[in-house]
Design an enzyme around this catalytic site. Structure first.
Site, PDB file in Angstrom:
ATOM      1  N   GLY A  70      37.285  39.890  49.544  1.00 40.91           N
ATOM      2  CA  GLY A  70      38.666  40.363  49.562  1.00 40.91           C
ATOM      3  C   GLY A  70      38.988  41.288  50.713  1.00 40.91           C
ATOM      4  O   GLY A  70      40.076  41.221  51.287  1.00 40.91           O
ATOM      5  N   GLN A 187      41.954  41.405  41.855  1.00 37.51           N
ATOM      6  CA  GLN A 187      41.769  41.809  40.458  1.00 37.51           C
ATOM      7  C   GLN A 187      42.466  40.867  39.468  1.00 37.51           C
ATOM      8  O   GLN A 187      42.280  41.001  38.262  1.00 37.51           O
ATOM      9  CB  GLN A 187      42.293  43.236  40.239  1.00 37.51           C
ATOM     10  N   SER A 207      38.214  37.471  45.821  1.00 37.09           N
ATOM     11  CA  SER A 207      36.801  37.799  46.029  1.00 37.09           C
ATOM     12  C   SER A 207      35.979  37.244  44.872  1.00 37.09           C
ATOM     13  O   SER A 207      36.259  37.518  43.705  1.00 37.09           O
ATOM     14  CB  SER A 207      36.617  39.315  46.120  1.00 37.09           C
ATOM     15  N   HIS A 209      32.990  37.799  43.603  1.00 35.95           N
ATOM     16  CA  HIS A 209      32.226  38.623  42.658  1.00 35.95           C
ATOM     17  C   HIS A 209      33.114  39.310  41.621  1.00 35.95           C
ATOM     18  O   HIS A 209      32.600  39.917  40.677  1.00 35.95           O
ATOM     19  CB  HIS A 209      31.374  39.660  43.414  1.00 35.95           C
ATOM     20  N   CYS A 332      34.385  51.374  45.159  1.00 37.50           N
ATOM     21  CA  CYS A 332      34.188  51.577  46.597  1.00 37.50           C
ATOM     22  C   CYS A 332      34.403  53.031  46.989  1.00 37.50           C
ATOM     23  O   CYS A 332      34.095  53.424  48.108  1.00 37.50           O
ATOM     24  CB  CYS A 332      35.152  50.683  47.379  1.00 37.50           C
TER      25      CYS A 332
END
Length: 397
Positions: A70, A187, A207, A209, A332
C-alpha cells in the site's frame, strides 16, 4: 495461549495461501522471459491480475498494477501524478494549472508524508479536517476544491478508528471540478466488500498482508486513462507503470485470496456482531470507557477505546503478558512517544489519545477469545487505576 486482536496491523496468512505456497514457489522463472521458464510465472500473473480485478470491481485486469504494498501504491499515485503534471509533454493548459492537492488530516503516513514531499516541491496542499466523531468536513472540502485541484486522496476507512468515509460522494465532487480521486483502500478490502466502479475513483491502493496474504505484495488500481509517471523506472513491466521483475510468489498469493472474495460480506456481518458484543460488555463492565467514533459508520472489526486513568502503552504491555495482542494505534508508528496524530486530529486531548487502545478482530476470532479478552482487560484496567490512585499527584509532572 496467544490471542491476536491486531488485524489492522497485519493479518495471519490464510490456510489457502499456505497450501498454495509450495507450488507457487516452484514457478521460479522470470515472467518476462519468452522461453519455457517464463510461461508458468506469466500465467500466474495473468490469473492473479484477473482475480484481484474481479474481487475489487475494477473495469479491466489491465487497470491493476502490482506493487510491493500500500505505501508504494500511495506514493506512486501522489508523487507520480505530481511529476506527470510537471514534466509530461502534450498536457492541456488546464492540466498545467492543476497544482493543488488535498487529503484528509487522518490519512496513513504514506499519504501524509507523500503530500508533504510534493508540497516541498511546490504543490499547494490542503488537509481536510475531521470532527471528534471521525467525520470528514465536507463543507471545507467543497470550499477548497477548484479547477486547480489535481488530486484528492481520502482513505476508504481509517486504520485506527475504523471510520468509513463517503468516498463515492467525494469522488463525484472532485470530478465535477475535473480533479482525479484516489482512495487508500488498504484497510477496506477483506473487511467489507469493495467495488471500485461503483465508488467511481480513479486510483485505489491495496496491500496483501491486510487481507490474509503474504507481506511484500499489493496492487494499485489505475482507471483506464488515468496517467502518472512511474515511481520506479526500469524495464517495461506492468505496462511501463512499475519497473522491476514482478514478485511472482507474492502476486500469486494475492490471486489465491482474491478468489475468496465471496466470503467478505458474510465475515463482515459476523465480525460486526462480535465487535458490538465486545463493546457492549466493556462499556457496561468497565467504568469511564468511551468508544471513539462509536456512532459513526465503521469497519465491522475495529474498536478504538479511550480508557480513563489507564495509559495505552501500559495496557498494551500488560495485555501482551496475558497473551492478548492489541495496539495503541497504527503499527507503523509504534515506538513513537507522541500520541496518535489521528486521534489528535479528531480533537481528542493528549491525555485521551494516550489512554487509547485499538482492538481489531479477524476472520478467525471467536466469541470465547473476545470474552476472555474482556476479562483480562478488566483486571488490567483495575490494576492500573489502583496504582494511579495510590501514587496520587506524585506521578504527574
Amino acid at each position: 495461549m496467544f490471542h491476536y486482536f491486531d488485524h489492522n496491523a497485519t493479518t495471519p496468512v490464510c490456510k489457502e495461501v499456505l497450501e498454495a505456497l509450495p507450488e507457487l514457489a516452484k514457478a521460479w522463472g522470470n515472467p518476462s522471459s519468452i522461453h519455457w521458464g517464463g510461461r508458468q510465472p506469466k500465467n500466474i500473473l495473468r490469473d492473479a491480475r484477473k482475480a484481484v480485478a474481479e474481487a475489487v470491481g475494477a473495469g479491466s485486469p489491465l487497470e491493476i498494477v502490482f506493487t510491493s504494498g500500500g505505501s508504494e501504491a500511495n506514493n506512486t499515485v501522489i508523487k507520480g501524478l505530481f511529476d506527470y503534471y510537471q514534466t509530461a509533454q502534450f498536457l492541456t493548459p488546464e492540466q498545467r494549472l492543476r497544482t493543488h492537492y488535498m487529503c484528509s488530516a487522518v490519512e496513513h503516513p504514506a499519504v501524509i508524508k507523500a503530500m508533504e514531499h510534493i508540497q516541498a516541491l511546490g504543490a499547494r496542499v490542503d488537509f481536510i479536517p475531521v470532527n471528534r466523531r471521525g467525520e470528514i468536513d465536507l463543507d471545507f472540502y467543497q470550499a477548497h476544491l477548484s479547477e486547480e485541484t489535481a488530486l484528492v486522496s481520502v482513505m476508504f476507512a481509517n486504520n485506527e478508528t475504523g471510520t468509513l468515509f463517503p468516498i463515492k460522494q467525494m469522488a463525484e465532487m472532485a470530478h465535477k471540478k475535473g480533479a482525479l480521486f484516489h482512495t487508500d483502500a488498504v484497510q477496506g478490502f477483506g473487511k467489507v466488500p469493495v467495488n471500485l466502479q461503483d465508488l467511481g475513483v480513479d486510483f485505489a491502493s491495496f496491500s496483501g498482508h491486510k487481507f490474509y496474504s503474504i507481506k511484500g505484495s499489493g496492487f494499485l488500481y489505475s482507471r483506464k486513462g488515468s496517467n502518472f509517471s512511474s515511481l520506479i523506472n526500469g524495464g517495461g513491466q506492468e505496462r511501463h507503470r512499475r519497473g522491476g521483475t514482478e514478485n511472482t510468489l507474492g502476486i500469486g498469493c494475492l490471486g489465491v485470496v482474491a478468489k475468496r472474495v465471496g466470503l467478505i460480506a458474510e465475515k463482515a456481518e459476523a465480525l460486526a456482531k462480535l465487535r458490538d458484543h465486545m463493546e457492549a460488555r466493556i462499556l457496561s463492565e468497565i467504568p469511564d470507557v468511551t468508544v471513539t467514533a462509536g456512532e459513526t459508520p465503521r469497519l465491522p472489526n475495529t474498536s478504538s477505546l479511550v480508557v480513563k486513568g489507564a495509559d495505552g502503552e501500559t495496557m498494551l504491555m500488560s495485555l501482551d503478558i496475558k497473551g492478548y495482542a492489541v495496539s495503541t494505534g497504527a503499527a507503523c508508528s509504534s515506538g513513537n512517544p507522541e500520541p496518535s496524530p489521528v486521534l489528535l486530529a479528531m480533537g481528542l486531548s493528549r491525555e485521551e489519545a494516550q489512554n487509547s487502545l485499538r482492538i481489531s478482530l479477524g476472520w478467525e476470532t471467536t466469541a470465547e477469545e473476545v470474552n476472555g479478552f474482556i476479562e483480562a482487560l478488566k483486571v488490567v484496567v483495575a490494576r492500573l487505576r489502583s496504582l494511579n490512585n495510590n501514587e496520587g499527584d506524585s506521578c504527574h509532572v
